[in-house]
Each structure stands twice: as structure tokens, then as C-alpha cells.
Design an enzyme around this catalytic site. Structure first.
Site, mmCIF file in Angstrom:
data_model
loop_
_atom_site.group_PDB
_atom_site.id
_atom_site.type_symbol
_atom_site.label_atom_id
_atom_site.label_comp_id
_atom_site.label_asym_id
_atom_site.label_seq_id
_atom_site.Cartn_x
_atom_site.Cartn_y
_atom_site.Cartn_z
ATOM 1 N N ASN A 189 -5.551 9.451 -1.519
ATOM 2 C CA ASN A 189 -5.596 8.452 -2.957
ATOM 3 C C ASN A 189 -5.976 6.956 -2.327
ATOM 4 O OD1 ASN A 189 -3.927 10.014 -4.467
ATOM 5 N ND2 ASN A 189 -2.020 8.789 -3.756
ATOM 6 N N ASP A 222 -7.570 4.337 6.609
ATOM 7 C CA ASP A 222 -6.539 4.639 5.825
ATOM 8 C C ASP A 222 -6.133 5.811 6.081
ATOM 9 O OD1 ASP A 222 -4.456 4.443 4.237
ATOM 10 O OD2 ASP A 222 -6.503 5.424 2.575
ATOM 11 N N ASP A 245 0.519 -1.818 0.046
ATOM 12 C CA ASP A 245 0.354 -0.415 -0.388
ATOM 13 C C ASP A 245 1.104 1.398 0.175
ATOM 14 O OD1 ASP A 245 -2.490 1.102 -0.105
ATOM 15 O OD2 ASP A 245 -2.022 2.018 1.942
ATOM 16 N N HIS A 297 -0.238 13.734 7.573
ATOM 17 C CA HIS A 297 0.617 14.379 6.627
ATOM 18 C C HIS A 297 1.059 15.735 8.015
ATOM 19 C CE1 HIS A 297 1.268 11.691 4.054
ATOM 20 N NE2 HIS A 297 0.325 11.384 3.700
HETATM 21 O O1 DOR Z 1 -4.030 8.712 0.494
HETATM 22 C C1 DOR Z 1 -2.697 8.095 0.938
HETATM 23 N N1 DOR Z 1 -2.000 8.285 1.854
HETATM 24 N N2 DOR Z 1 -2.960 6.904 0.171
HETATM 25 C C2 DOR Z 1 -2.023 5.673 0.155
HETATM 26 O O2 DOR Z 1 -1.917 5.079 -0.278
HETATM 27 C C3 DOR Z 1 -1.158 5.755 1.234
HETATM 28 C C4 DOR Z 1 -1.165 6.664 1.714
HETATM 29 C C5 DOR Z 1 -0.406 7.209 3.029
HETATM 30 O O3 DOR Z 1 0.238 6.918 2.800
HETATM 31 O O4 DOR Z 1 -0.491 8.251 3.051
HETATM 32 ZN ZN ZN Z 2 -3.464 2.848 -0.057
HETATM 33 ZN ZN ZN Z 3 -3.105 3.246 2.966
#
Ligand code: DOR
Ligand code: ZN
Ligand code: ZN
Length: 426
Positions: free
Chosen positions: A278, A305, A152, A309
Site C-alpha cells: 500500500n 518503506d 503511516d 511480514h
Molecule cells: O504496504 C504497507 N505496509 N503500507 C503501509 O502503509 C504500512 C506497511 C506496513 O506497516 O506493513
Molecule cells: Zn504507508
Molecule cells: Zn510505511
């Protein structure tokens, strides 16, 4: 050590225990479930008016340690989980270095053991360094404690490699968790291809990028007989593909996340980078497809998920900001607001997708109430309203498009092995 949870409304999608009950916990295990229980030496939780369920399981989080501790650490991620009612979480391996060998799995487990008590179930990488070139040692990863494998964040683009990985994982009884987006079709683009990408004047990530890989992975699951779990499904047609392959008996499961049924691509216009994720937020028709899949069982799991950040990273222009949003501390409330208070699903069906189903896919002994079993509980008020204020988060990540929203459903206690690891207001 005894704990008595009194007069909560117990919801148990597995054993069908229901109604107002008392639960007595002794030595970290469920000792008695009944009514009018007494235990003179026990600590008592007055759960009148509250819902009590097996501790929530989030099979998809990003904890960022090692390598990106400024975004999140295992410690802060576990605190965020506890605050959100999660007693088990499974962190993805896209750290730096990636969790691709037994020593790195051990590191995650060791850090988790020093955190607040949330059970942490590491996910190992499918390929070395998640570079999509050479397979990791699935057997060694499993032996070290990995509960599944995934690349992922850096999805496996090479079908041959993924096929080999599936053949190995079937032998190891490990599920592969697949982020489906064809790299050639999405580049580093920020938003769904369509009305909003055109309004923003940006190239978009088309729905077909996800759907092609869902189809590819479903066919590989069918051919190899290995279990494939599709991460964060976001389009109506992806759901339909999974539904059709399930009908044929193919070992495929999937999850979605609150953002994919509570929000649409329009959120990008008002929230900018906070809504960049994503796969991207999609259209109203896709949301309808996700809701239908949740209702009829095509979608097995609601995961977060959780992708923290920094504020500085999210302040960059849309094409340059990283994708992802935090979710641990809002997931239950967004889900209850969108699915329960709207009458789309009942509480038991919702909780099934946040407890036993993810536990079953990860093959971990969690997610259900059972006498003698580990005493992991989430206690919440399904009706209490609150307004999301990211400044209150335990997570280091404040990046959520739900900031300022009023939601219905509030976590009151999170209990792991009979210990209260979170109590609202404490
Ligand atoms: O939006 C996303 N953030 N999709 C991912 O697959 C990874 C994730 C991230 O690690 O920040
Ligand atoms: Zn992902
Ligand atoms: Zn993820």
C-alpha cells in the site's frame, strides 16, 4: 581509533567533492579528505574500484517492535539496514502499542542503542494509538526525540484533525509524513484498480484514492504553512500535483520507493502477495511519471518503506495477506539497476535522494560528508552483479518480489561513526 579509506571514488552531492580520494577518520569524525594520505596506526580499507558516499539515510522503515517481534525487531531491522548500506533509519510508529508518547519514543531509542550501531530516528504518531481521533502531544514527542510525526499504516482520514496537527507541527518545526490514500476509496483492497484487478476479479485501490489526499495535503500545507512530506508516492498525477505546489513555494516534499519505479501492477500476476503493498504497484504510465519526477526534482527522496511480514502471513490469499515488502537489503541495488545503469540519473543525483534530502526533511545532522562531521559512510561497488536470495537477509522478513532477480550494485562496507558495522562476507 583511526580508519583510512584509501582510493575510493568519492561522490558528494552536497560539497561537490569528487574523484578518487583518501578519507582519514579519527575518533569517529572525518579528519582529512585528500590524496596519498598515510596514518601508520590506522585500520585501512582498500576502496579501489569502489564508490564512497555519506551513509545512506532511509526516512521510512517499519521495525515492528514492540508488538510484532515475529516480523522484525529493532535489532534485526538495524542489521538489515547495515547490510543495505543505511547508516540512519527512521522507523514508523505503527507498532503495538503505537509510538505515540515520550515513553515509547524512549523505548525505541533504548533498544536501538543496544543494536549494531545504525542511527535510529523515531517517528511519533500524529494521533493517539493511530486511531485518527485525538492528537498526540507534538511538543512532548519532539522533546523525547521524535524527528517527525506520521500515522503511516493508518492514514489520517479526518481533514480537520490533520489541519490541527499541521498547525501544531509548524510551531514545533516537525514535518508530517503523510501516507495518502482515502480510506473510503481503498477499503482493504489488495491491488491497483485497473487491468490487473479485473484480471484477478478483485476490487481495486484506484489511483484517485491517493491523488485526492495528495491534493488535500498539499492544500493544507499551503494554507497552514506547515511542512508536509508525502510518503511513497506512486502515481504520475500525484507527482504532478506535488510539482505544481512546489512551483508555488508550498512547503511540500515527497518520496517514492524502488518498487514504484522498478515494478508495475503486473508483478501481482506473477508474484502474488509478495507484490501486495500500500499504495499498490501501478501502471507503466505511472512508472514513467515517477521517473520524470525523480529526474526533475519533483520527488525529493528514495525511501524503502521496509515492511517485513512473516511467511505465514504472506501465504494467505491475496485479499487477506498483509501489505508491504522488505526493502532495506535491496534498495540501493534496485535503484542503481533501474536508474543508474539505465542512464536515467547520475550517481550524485541518486545519492542526494538517499542521503542529504531525507536528512534535511527530518532535520537531522546526517547525510553529508563534512570535515569534523560524523564518519558515516557507505562503500559499494556500483557494477557488481548479484542475485537476490532472501535467505541471506539479516531481516526477519523475506517478503520481496525481487527474490531471484539479478541486480547490479553491491554494498561492501557500512561505517557508522568510524566503526565498520557491516563488511560483505564477514
Ligand atoms: O504496504 C504497507 N505496509 N503500507 C503501509 O502503509 C504500512 C506497511 C506496513 O506497516 O506493513
Ligand atoms: Zn504507508
Ligand atoms: Zn510505511
Amino acid at each position: 581509533m583511526k580508519l583510512l579509506i584509501r582510493k575510493g571514488r568519492v561522490v558528494d552531492p552536497v560539497g561537490g567533492i569528487g574523484g578518487v580520494m583518501d578519507i582519514l577518520v579519527e575518533d569517529g569524525r572525518v579528519a582529512v579528505i585528500g590524496s596519498e594520505l598515510t596514518a601508520p596506526s590506522a585500520r585501512v580499507i582498500d576502496a579501489r574500484g569502489l564508490t564512497v558516499c555519506a551513509g545512506l539515510v532511509d526516512m521510512h522503515v517499519h521495525l515492528r517492535e514492540p508488538g510484532f517481534e515475529y516480523k522484525e525487531t529493532i535489532e534485526t531491522g538495524c542489521l538489515a539496514a547495515a547490510r543495505g548500506g543505511f547508516t540512519s533509519i527512521a522507523p514508523m510508529p505503527n507498532t503495538r502499542p503505537a509510538t505515540d508518547c515520550p515513553e515509547r519514543i524512549a523505548l525505541v531509542r533504548q533498544k536501538a542503542a543496544q543494536a549494531c550501531g545504525v542511527h535510529v530516528w523515531p517517528i511519533g504518531a500524529v494521533t493517539w494509538g493511530q486511531k485518527g481521533q485525538a492528537l498526540t502531544d507534538a511538543a512532548a514527542l519532539k522533546k523525547a526525540g521524535a524527528v517527525a510525526l506520521s500515522d503511516d499504516g493508518m492514514p489520517v482520514q479526518n481533514a480537520n484533525l490533520l489541519r490541527d496537527a499541521l498547525i501544531r507541527c509548524r510551531r514545533q518545526e516537525l514535518t508530517i509524513l503523510s501516507h495518502c490514500e482515502d480510506a473510503d476509496l481503498v477499503k482493504n483492497y489488495a491491488v491497483n484498480e485497473g487491468r490487473v484487478s479485473r484480471a484477478l476479479g478483485l476490487p481495486g485501490r484506484p489511483a484517485i484514492a491517493e491523488e485526492l489526499q495528495v491534493m488535500r495535503d498539499a492544500m493544507l500545507a499551503e494554507e497552514t504553512g506547515a511542512a508536509v512530506h508525502i510518503c511513497h508516492i506512486s502515481t504520475a498525477r500525484s507527482v504532478e500535483i506535488v510539482r505544481q505546489f512546489k512551483k508555488k513555494g508550498v512547503p511540500i516534499t515527497c518520496e517514492t520507493c524502488p518498487q514504484y519505479f522498478a515494478l508495475t501492477e503486473d508483478e501481482l500476476l506473477s508474484r502474488g502477495t509478495l507484490a501486495r503493498v500500500n499504495p499498490p504497484l501501478r501502471t507503466r504510465l505511472d512508472v514513467e511519471g515517477i521517473l520524470a519526477g525523480l529526474k526533475d526534482g519533483a520527488i525529493d527522496v528514495i525511501a524503502t518503506d521496509h515492511a517485513p511480514h512473516s511467511a505465514e502471513e504472506k501465504a494467505r490469499p491475496l485479499p487477506e495477506a498483509p501489505s508491504g515488502m522488505v526493502g532495506l537489503e535491496t534498495a540501493l541495488a534496485v535503484t542503481l539497476t533501474s536508474l543508474y545503469h539505465t542512464g536515467v540519473m547520475d550517481l550524485s543525483d541518486i545519492l542526494r535522494k538517499m542521503t542529504i534530502n531525507p536528512a534535511f526533511i527530518l532535520r537531522i545532522p546526517k547525510g553529508r560528508l563534512s570535515l569534523g562531521g560524523g564518519a558515516d559512510f557507505t562503500i559499494f561497488d556500483p557494477d557488481e552483479e548479484w542475485t537476490v536470495d532472501p535467505e541471506q537477509f539479516a531481516s526477519k522478513g523475506r517478503n520481496t518480489p525481487f527474490a531471484g532477480r539479478t541486480l547490479k550494485g553491491r554494498v561492501k562496507y557500512t561505517i557508522v561513526d568510524g566503526k565498520i558495522i557491516y563488511q560483505e562476507g564477514k
